[in-house]
Write a protein that holds these residues in place. Structure first.
Motif, PDB file in Angstrom:
ATOM      1  N   UNK A  43      11.404  11.317  35.225  1.00 54.96           N
ATOM      2  CA  UNK A  43      10.096  11.294  35.883  1.00 54.96           C
ATOM      3  C   UNK A  43      10.046  10.377  37.115  1.00 54.96           C
ATOM      4  N   UNK A  44      11.124   9.597  37.313  1.00 55.96           N
ATOM      5  CA  UNK A  44      11.111   8.643  38.427  1.00 55.96           C
ATOM      6  C   UNK A  44      11.199   9.383  39.764  1.00 55.96           C
ATOM      7  N   UNK A  45      10.237   9.084  40.643  1.00 56.70           N
ATOM      8  CA  UNK A  45      10.255   9.589  42.015  1.00 56.70           C
ATOM      9  C   UNK A  45      10.079   8.381  42.943  1.00 56.70           C
ATOM     10  N   UNK A  46      10.928   8.256  43.974  1.00 58.66           N
ATOM     11  CA  UNK A  46      10.965   7.050  44.805  1.00 58.66           C
ATOM     12  C   UNK A  46       9.617   6.632  45.392  1.00 58.66           C
ATOM     13  N   UNK A  47       8.808   7.610  45.823  1.00 58.60           N
ATOM     14  CA  UNK A  47       7.566   7.260  46.506  1.00 58.60           C
ATOM     15  C   UNK A  47       6.421   6.939  45.555  1.00 58.60           C
ATOM     16  N   UNK A  48       6.699   6.948  44.239  1.00 57.85           N
ATOM     17  CA  UNK A  48       5.636   6.711  43.260  1.00 57.85           C
ATOM     18  C   UNK A  48       5.706   5.334  42.601  1.00 57.85           C
ATOM     19  N   UNK A  49       6.792   4.576  42.874  1.00 56.41           N
ATOM     20  CA  UNK A  49       6.990   3.306  42.176  1.00 56.41           C
ATOM     21  C   UNK A  49       7.375   2.202  43.145  1.00 56.41           C
ATOM     22  N   UNK A  50       6.828   0.981  42.870  1.00 52.97           N
ATOM     23  CA  UNK A  50       7.163  -0.200  43.664  1.00 52.97           C
ATOM     24  C   UNK A  50       8.158  -1.109  42.947  1.00 52.97           C
ATOM     25  N   UNK A  51       8.260  -0.957  41.617  1.00 48.14           N
ATOM     26  CA  UNK A  51       9.137  -1.832  40.835  1.00 48.14           C
ATOM     27  C   UNK A  51       9.463  -1.164  39.505  1.00 48.14           C
ATOM     28  N   UNK A  52      10.705  -1.387  39.031  1.00 52.50           N
ATOM     29  CA  UNK A  52      11.116  -0.912  37.707  1.00 52.50           C
ATOM     30  C   UNK A  52      11.583  -2.101  36.886  1.00 52.50           C
ATOM     31  N   UNK A  53      11.114  -2.177  35.625  1.00 53.88           N
ATOM     32  CA  UNK A  53      11.586  -3.201  34.682  1.00 53.88           C
ATOM     33  C   UNK A  53      12.220  -2.460  33.509  1.00 53.88           C
ATOM     34  N   UNK A  54      13.501  -2.741  33.257  1.00 56.67           N
ATOM     35  CA  UNK A  54      14.212  -1.985  32.220  1.00 56.67           C
ATOM     36  C   UNK A  54      15.038  -2.910  31.334  1.00 56.67           C
ATOM     37  N   UNK A  55      15.027  -2.614  30.012  1.00 61.34           N
ATOM     38  CA  UNK A  55      15.916  -3.309  29.091  1.00 61.34           C
ATOM     39  C   UNK A  55      17.350  -2.833  29.347  1.00 61.34           C
ATOM     40  N   UNK A  56      18.327  -3.679  29.006  1.00 56.98           N
ATOM     41  CA  UNK A  56      19.724  -3.262  29.168  1.00 56.98           C
ATOM     42  C   UNK A  56      20.208  -2.503  27.945  1.00 56.98           C
ATOM     43  N   UNK A  57      19.976  -3.068  26.763  1.00 54.75           N
ATOM     44  CA  UNK A  57      20.475  -2.453  25.521  1.00 54.75           C
ATOM     45  C   UNK A  57      19.467  -1.439  24.996  1.00 54.75           C
ATOM     46  N   UNK A  58      19.771  -0.174  25.179  1.00 57.04           N
ATOM     47  CA  UNK A  58      18.894   0.905  24.682  1.00 57.04           C
ATOM     48  C   UNK A  58      19.776   2.050  24.183  1.00 57.04           C
ATOM     49  N   UNK A  59      19.316   2.758  23.149  1.00 55.05           N
ATOM     50  CA  UNK A  59      20.096   3.903  22.662  1.00 55.05           C
ATOM     51  C   UNK A  59      20.107   5.041  23.693  1.00 55.05           C
ATOM     52  N   UNK A  60      21.135   5.848  23.652  1.00 52.67           N
ATOM     53  CA  UNK A  60      21.228   6.963  24.591  1.00 52.67           C
ATOM     54  C   UNK A  60      21.627   6.472  25.965  1.00 52.67           C
ATOM     55  N   UNK A  61      20.691   6.514  26.881  1.00 54.31           N
ATOM     56  CA  UNK A  61      20.927   6.068  28.257  1.00 54.31           C
ATOM     57  C   UNK A  61      20.630   4.574  28.342  1.00 54.31           C
TER      58      UNK A  61
END
Length: 461
Positions: A43-61
């Motif tokens: 769902x990520x589109x460049x013009x829709x977000x100013x910042x992303x916060x993500x955990x490192x350890x997650x199942x799958x991706x």
């Protein structure tokens, strides 16, 4: 009302994700949380977000893969990585992939907000820097150098070819012809455009100051040198140094500059260790440097180092077709600045301006337009107003072709009037007059002697 910054949260721990979402929403951010990393990336589109916060350890991706895919889509969007296992190796890996910051669990809401503000501020500064560079590039594009005369067009064709080559260029021409503007155009259309353009007027500073300005100084080199000081050569590293009025360089500075051009290194004043920099040198003069070489006041070897290619700026009297274009440009600038609506020059003023010799060149035309607009009450600049700043009788008679005695007389009148205005304003203080005109004091004294002006006649004026 300002649009809130948009933040994407990606964390498979639903409780932590909801907590961060609540904290950020309370602080006025627009937030959307994802507990499934695949869904977030899709769902990520460049013009829709100013910042992303993500955990490192997650199942799958995992978070590093999320980071990689975000950066592939939007390299400038900052990403903050969250981890409970902040090893040095993992941090380095994340930073190498483009993460802006690392946040270690557990963390307080205040720390989260602090990191978010820093990341968004960094993005804002990057955007402002990009816009500034675009503005500068636009400001100094060749098509923004006003004029359509054959002489200027030929010159700009040559400049276009020279801009991409790392060649030393000497720009010659009378005062006020736009030599520095050409130097800026060369820089901002060269491979060095991302680095600094640094200019110095070699005739505006005394010898001792000029040397330290150019080359810098080491702590303790002289009285008052309380710390190491970077010179303009170092400040221009990777970019371009423009030496205006280069004919005024003292002989000892000429020697040091020659060594730099030969060796690509120099010594700060008082330093025994050489400093290496990568700088392109552009220079300009309104004097006859070859005559100065013959007179022994300018080094011949330095002259040929600086004058690998010579660009000569034609005086305005040789670009008469450009006078209406320049006048219109300056009128538009003043209208925009002061909210006025002057349409242009009247028919009579237009002819007078095109016939006048303009001994002060483009700079004089600009000043006359500004002064005329300050006094004009109609919707065009009239001949009556224009005649307060230039001799329209001389313009009506027409200057001699190629300059001749009429040009010499116009130049003398212009310089005399200009010096008188400076001395009246400064109350006869030659140092203050030189500072106001951005000229060397010696030049002021020489011209005062030439035109029979005495500073005492202006004292207290």
């Amino acid at each position: 009302m300002m649009t809130p910054k948009r933040i994407m949260l990606v964390d498979n721990e639903e409780g932590l994700c909801r907590m961060m979402e609540a904290v950020l929403l309370d602080s006025g951010y627009a937030v959307k949380a994802y507990t499934r990393s695949f869904e977030a990336v899709e769902e990520f589109k460049p013009d829709q977000w100013d910042l992303v916060i993500s955990d490192i350890k997650m199942p799958g991706l995992d978070g590093l893969e999320v980071l990689q895919r975000i950066k592939d889509k939007a390299p400038t969007v900052p990403v903050i990585m969250i981890t409970a296992y902040a090893t040095v190796e993992m941090s380095i890996q994340a930073l190498r992939k483009g993460a802006y910051d690392m946040l270690t669990k557990p963390f307080e809401p205040e720390e989260l907000l602090y990191r978010v503000k820093n990341a968004l501020k960094h993005t804002q500064l990057m955007e402002e820097n990009r816009e500034l560079k675009e503005e500068l590039a636009g400001k100094f594009r060749f098509d923004n150098i006003i004029g359509a005369s054959a002489g200027l067009s030929t010159l700009l064709e040559t400049v276009t070819k020279l801009a991409v080559r790392d060649t030393s260029i000497l720009i010659t021409g009378e005062s006020g012809t736009g030599k520095e503007l050409i130097a800026q155009a060369i820089h901002y259309n060269s491979p060095r455009k991302e680095k600094r353009f640094v200019a110095i007027n070699c005739g505006a500073l005394p010898e001792s100051v000029l040397e330290s300005e150019l080359f810098g100084s080491k702590k303790g080199a002289f009285t008052g040198a309380t710390e190491n000081r970077q010179g303009l050569l170092e400040a221009a590293d990777g970019g371009t140094l423009f030496l205006d009025e280069v004919g005024n360089l003292p002989m000892n500075v000429q020697k040091t500059l020659l060594r730099f051009l030969q060796e690509k290194e120099f010594h700060r004043i008082g330093d025994t260790k050489p400093t290496k920099v990568d700088v392109r040198i552009l220079s300009a003069t309104n004097s006859d440097l070859l005559a100065e070489v013959e007179a022994g006041t300018f080094r011949e070897d330095l002259y040929y180092r600086l004058n690998v290619v010579n660009l000569h700026m034609p005086p305005l009297r040789e670009r008469r077709a450009d006078i209406p274009l320049l006048a219109s440009h300056f009128i538009n600038q003043q209208n925009e600045k002061f909210g006025t609506d002057i349409k242009g020059l009247s028919h009579e003023a237009h002819h007078a301006a095109c016939d006048f010799a303009w001994p002060g060149n483009i700079r004089q035309l600009k000043n006359v337009i500004e002064a005329s607009m300050a006094l004009e009450g109609g919707d065009t600049i009239s001949l009556d107003v224009l005649s307060q700043f230039i001799d329209v009788t001389r313009a009506e008679n027409g200057p001699a072709e190629g300059g001749g005695s009429d040009y010499a007389s116009s130049l003398a009148d212009f310089e005399t009037d200009y010096l008188k205005q400076l001395l009246i304003k400064s109350g006869g203080n030659v140092e203050a007059a030189a500072r106001e005109a951005d000229m060397n004091m010696a030049t002021i004294y020489r011209k005062m002697k030439k035109y029979g002006l005495r500073k005492d006649d202006f004292a207290g004026g």
